[in-house]
Each structure stands twice: as C-alpha cells, then as structure tokens.
Design a protein around this motif. Sequence first.
Motif, PDB file in Angstrom:
ATOM      1  N   THR A  15       0.834  -1.153  -0.090  1.00 58.12           N
ATOM      2  CA  THR A  15      -0.113  -0.060  -0.037  1.00 58.12           C
ATOM      3  C   THR A  15       1.042   1.306  -0.108  1.00 58.12           C
ATOM      4  O   THR A  15       0.573   2.292  -0.646  1.00 58.12           O
ATOM      5  N   THR A  16       1.835   1.302   0.860  1.00 61.20           N
ATOM      6  CA  THR A  16       2.599   2.360   0.863  1.00 61.20           C
ATOM      7  C   THR A  16       3.584   2.717  -0.387  1.00 61.20           C
ATOM      8  O   THR A  16       3.582   3.868  -0.807  1.00 61.20           O
ATOM      9  N   ARG A  18       2.622   2.124  -3.097  1.00 56.75           N
ATOM     10  CA  ARG A  18       1.681   2.374  -4.149  1.00 56.75           C
ATOM     11  C   ARG A  18       1.218   3.757  -3.838  1.00 56.75           C
ATOM     12  O   ARG A  18       1.099   4.671  -4.793  1.00 56.75           O
ATOM     13  N   GLU A  19       1.223   4.170  -2.693  1.00 61.77           N
ATOM     14  CA  GLU A  19       0.876   5.506  -2.351  1.00 61.77           C
ATOM     15  C   GLU A  19       2.099   6.615  -2.619  1.00 61.77           C
ATOM     16  O   GLU A  19       2.079   7.896  -3.162  1.00 61.77           O
ATOM     17  N   GLU A  22       1.755   7.337  -6.379  1.00 62.13           N
ATOM     18  CA  GLU A  22       0.681   8.418  -6.588  1.00 62.13           C
ATOM     19  C   GLU A  22       1.210   9.576  -6.210  1.00 62.13           C
ATOM     20  O   GLU A  22       0.594  10.380  -7.002  1.00 62.13           O
ATOM     21  N   SER A  23       1.904   9.657  -5.243  1.00 58.21           N
ATOM     22  CA  SER A  23       2.429  10.947  -4.794  1.00 58.21           C
ATOM     23  C   SER A  23       3.375  11.468  -5.756  1.00 58.21           C
ATOM     24  O   SER A  23       3.330  12.607  -5.934  1.00 58.21           O
ATOM     25  N   LEU A 264       7.308   8.373   2.025  1.00 61.70           N
ATOM     26  CA  LEU A 264       5.951   8.811   1.356  1.00 61.70           C
ATOM     27  C   LEU A 264       5.817  10.040   2.321  1.00 61.70           C
ATOM     28  O   LEU A 264       5.136  10.952   1.741  1.00 61.70           O
ATOM     29  N   ARG A 268       5.065  13.657   0.563  1.00 68.80           N
ATOM     30  CA  ARG A 268       3.912  14.583   0.955  1.00 68.80           C
ATOM     31  C   ARG A 268       4.065  15.942   1.529  1.00 68.80           C
ATOM     32  O   ARG A 268       3.441  16.898   1.217  1.00 68.80           O
ATOM     33  N   ARG A 312      -7.838   4.064  -5.632  1.00 67.31           N
ATOM     34  CA  ARG A 312      -6.734   4.863  -4.904  1.00 67.31           C
ATOM     35  C   ARG A 312      -6.988   4.377  -3.373  1.00 67.31           C
ATOM     36  O   ARG A 312      -8.238   4.250  -3.182  1.00 67.31           O
ATOM     37  N   SER A 313      -6.009   4.657  -2.599  1.00 64.33           N
ATOM     38  CA  SER A 313      -5.936   4.504  -1.202  1.00 64.33           C
ATOM     39  C   SER A 313      -6.680   5.471  -0.527  1.00 64.33           C
ATOM     40  O   SER A 313      -7.128   6.851  -1.164  1.00 64.33           O
ATOM     41  N   ALA A 315      -5.771   7.613   2.173  1.00 67.57           N
ATOM     42  CA  ALA A 315      -5.058   8.727   2.168  1.00 67.57           C
ATOM     43  C   ALA A 315      -5.000   9.357   0.814  1.00 67.57           C
ATOM     44  O   ALA A 315      -4.799  10.721   0.649  1.00 67.57           O
ATOM     45  N   SER A 316      -4.903   8.699  -0.177  1.00 72.20           N
ATOM     46  CA  SER A 316      -4.732   9.370  -1.499  1.00 72.20           C
ATOM     47  C   SER A 316      -5.943  10.238  -1.948  1.00 72.20           C
ATOM     48  O   SER A 316      -6.073  11.224  -2.331  1.00 72.20           O
TER      49      SER A 316
END
Length: 346
Positions: A15-16, A18-19, A22-23, A264, A268, A312-313, A315-316
């Motif tokens: 998950t991290t 992937r995020e 995305e970031s 991550l 951010r 998307r997660s 958080a995203s």
Amino acid sequence: MSWIPKYTISNKLLTTIREIGESLGELKSFHLSDQDLAKLEIEARELSSYASTSIEGNPLPLTDVKRLLKTQKENVRDTEREVLNYNKALQSLYADVHSGKFKLDIKTLEKIQRQVVQGLMDNPAQCGAFRKAPVIIRNPRKIDEIVFIPPDSKDVKKLIGDLLKYIESNIAKIDPIILAGIFHRQCVIIHPFIDGNGRTTRLLTTAILGKAGLDLFEIFSFENYYNRNITRYFKAVGLEGDYYDQTDDMDFSEWLEYFADGILDELRRVRKTLPEQTGEKPRLEPHHRQILVYIEKHGSITQREYGAISSRSLASRKLDFDKLVKLRLIKAEGTGRGTYYVKAIA
C-alpha cells in the motif's frame, strides 16, 4: 551461496509503495520548470545535510546549515565541516546518477566515506578504507551498555561485496524502494568503516533510489523523517547483540515498512510546498476529473462513493479532495462522516 535477504512484502508495504507512486504522480502533475526543480533540489540538500548530520549528534540548527551552505566559508569548525562534506558528497552523487556515471561498487563506497569524513579523523588511513579493527555500538545514553557487535573486520569486504552484488543484479527487477531499503539496513549492520557509516549509507541510499528508477529522488530528504525520531530510526535500522548470533534470523520486513513510510512522508511534505513555490495551477489527473464528472452527474460525492469508483488508497483519496478544494473547483459540505463535496460556485 550468494547473500539473499529475508523479507516479506506485506499488505502495508504494498500500500505504501503504491501511495508513493501516486504521490510522485501528484508531484509530476505540477508543471515544474528547471528553475523550480533546482530550487527544490537545493532545499532537499540543505535539509538532508542538516538532518543526516544531526542524527549523528551535530548540534547545528537548520538555519545555520542553510547559511553555511550559501556562504561556503573556508575557515570552519568540525561541526560545519561535517555538514559541508555531506552536501558536497550529495551534489556529487546527484551529478553521477543523472549522467549515468554512478556505479555501486566498493570503490564508490570508499570514495563517499572519504568525502564524508575528510578533515574530521585523526588517522588519515581510516579515510576511504574499510576498518581493520573491531567496533562496538554502544547505547549513547548509557555508554557502558553494549547494544550491538558488528561483524569482524576480516569479513567486512566479503559481506559488502555480497550486498553490492545483490543490489546491482536486482536493479530493474526489484522495486527501487525495497532495493534501497535493503542496502540501507545491511550496510549499517555491517558497519564497514571506523566512522561515517550512517552518513555514507544514507548518501548511497539516495543514489540507489535514483539509479533504480525512483522519479524525483533528488527533491526530498528521507533523512528528515529519521531525524524527527532518532531513537525510532536507530531501533528500526539496527540489531541488538552479536551479528553472528543474529544473521541467520535477520528479517528486513519491518524495516522496509518503516523505510517506505519515510519516503512517503517526505513526498507529501514536498507536495504541500509546491503551489506556493511554483505559482502555477497543477494539471488535473484522471482521478481528479473522475471526481468532477461524478459531481456533475450526481450533484455531490462522498468519500465512500469515491472509494467505490476508485482503486486509490484512502489517504490518496483525501489528498485528491484537498487538491480540488484548494483549486476552488469543489467545496466541502457537512461535517465528520457526513461530509460530502459539491461543485464550487465560481
């Protein structure tokens, strides 16, 4: 038999990662000019030079570090030299990665350590050379307490060679974050030098991220994440006891989760600075337009509704809403779990 690290790719790590992707996509959606990127790189180097030396006990505050790196004065104290050395090594690595000249080998490892400790060690023979003596890692708060005994000096060259061979042979095969994380912890554990191990390792970890393909590796400082909780960092990256008692059971899984969290977190942090720095509105990605289309069709959208139409997660998804609110394309109504988003009135 070649060295192979033991680790599990947990759901949290996946998950991290992937995020992180995305970031990075979010960051690239900002139309960053060469000038913008250069500014972000300078800020990241300032922060990394401050944080990585602070981890090792350097007392200089960030404001002094920024001033020092701008003035580049010649007559410096050891604390200042430590920061200047780190910054110079980081600049050199950035250039080598971008030009394709970076090669992860023993020669590079020794070169970076030499740059890190230049002018700071009493014995010049210990600069740019693997240690020839045993070392002991003690508790900085209880100096009589031994925390970890690294491998014997006679084994260092082979252990480092096995590690570098593993990293080089798996670039483009294993995710850059996993690969860089494995290098980071194993190099710290081997402790190949008398001094400068942590700084050398963190510098080369940055270069590995770049060489292995992590976009925009030069505009964030994962060292900053470690410096915010040094005790947690040392506990996560190190071992306790004797190396030879631990080596067969050593598992990188928890460390890799922590390592990915740090990247991550930093991405951010950087993202939050971009609108103020660039002065430009970022391009909307397909997932942002998905929200706007849904609102146009249904009149509003909730977190749950967005989750049902997006992979998307959580958080995203929150970041997606925040971005559109900041751009004044949508606005939030309601509170708490009852929050929903509607089209903003121009």
